[in-house]
Motif scaffolding. Sequence first.
Motif, short mmCIF file in Angstrom:
data_model
loop_
_atom_site.label_atom_id
_atom_site.label_comp_id
_atom_site.label_asym_id
_atom_site.label_seq_id
_atom_site.Cartn_x
_atom_site.Cartn_y
_atom_site.Cartn_z
N TRP A 1 0.86 -1.18 0.00
CA TRP A 1 0.00 0.00 0.00
C TRP A 1 0.90 1.23 0.00
O TRP A 1 1.83 1.34 0.79
CB TRP A 1 -0.88 -0.03 1.25
N ASP A 24 0.80 5.59 -0.31
CA ASP A 24 0.05 6.84 -0.31
C ASP A 24 0.89 7.89 -1.02
O ASP A 24 1.94 8.31 -0.51
CB ASP A 24 -0.26 7.28 1.12
N ALA A 46 -4.06 6.76 -3.13
CA ALA A 46 -3.42 5.59 -2.53
C ALA A 46 -3.47 4.48 -3.57
O ALA A 46 -4.40 4.39 -4.37
CB ALA A 46 -4.13 5.15 -1.26
N ARG A 52 -8.19 6.39 -0.10
CA ARG A 52 -7.16 6.86 0.84
C ARG A 52 -7.65 6.86 2.28
O ARG A 52 -6.83 6.92 3.21
CB ARG A 52 -6.71 8.28 0.48
#
Length: 316
Positions: A210, A212, A217, A269
């Motif tokens: 993952w 950001d 994201a 996100r």
Amino acid sequence: MAKKTRDRSGRAAAPAGENPRRPCPCGSGKRYKACHGAGDDVIVIRPFEGLVAECDLVAMREFLPSATAPLPLREPSGVAVTLATVLPGAAAALVRPDGSILLGMQVQTRSGDLSADLARALRWAQEAVPGTALPVVGPGVGGDLVRLQDVLDPAATLDLTLHPDFGWWIPPAEDGSEPAPDVAASLERANAVILPTEPVSAAGVRAAYWVDTGSKAHLRWVRPEPEEELLAALARLQARGELGLSDDARYAGSFRAHGLLVPVWDLDRELHAKEWSEPVAAFAARLDAALAETAQLTDAERRARDALAGKQVTLR
């Protein structure tokens, strides 16, 4: 005139001292001297092929910001060797005063074979004076050709640690003193550009992260399958409407990196990385089932495959 560049599969190279007139172990059919023994003009498309840690190595090289992992060598020497995403100054290697070794994946310069670069940097570090750094790898470090496949345990995985910053660059001073102002400033600049990144942990899932980016994201997932095989499986899922991770997590495309395909999904996100574990595990099960299918693609699946292929970019 510019040198010609040749593509190679990137399998294990001949060991040091190998007769250069013998066939190259990469399977090209050419003599070793005319193939992987030819020098730095050879571009190895899949430099980490044959290693269980291949997907993690690609992730460290391409998009993990601050991560380290002990390097599982075939023949441990008693000296701690740590693989790192990037070192101060994007150095290829450095040896700390205590003799421990750090190898950098994201470097200033490189040859056409990242696997050989890492092995060369390791060889330099094993012979270097503690407290020194190797700023450049590739043509600047010569000697017999040795690749990471020759020194790394091929069956070992990497025990990766993702860090929120680059504080590990500077080991704590024995006297408790703070780092010099220029060192502290360099560390602050490096920390300022880190994208928050976390692994997505789930059963049967590895090398999924993952990330950001600030505006979005993403899930970036390095896959070990041959590209055509993986693309066909993704096309089957796309034709069935099963390519998304959830209703709010659409498939964005993929990029090629060092011979592997890295699918990417856009994520909400507002959700933490841990909240994607179940959707990713469920998708992994669907993907495994699609990879196991052997029937020819249907017309709809072929159209889906062509559309997915149009969403690919290549990194090198």
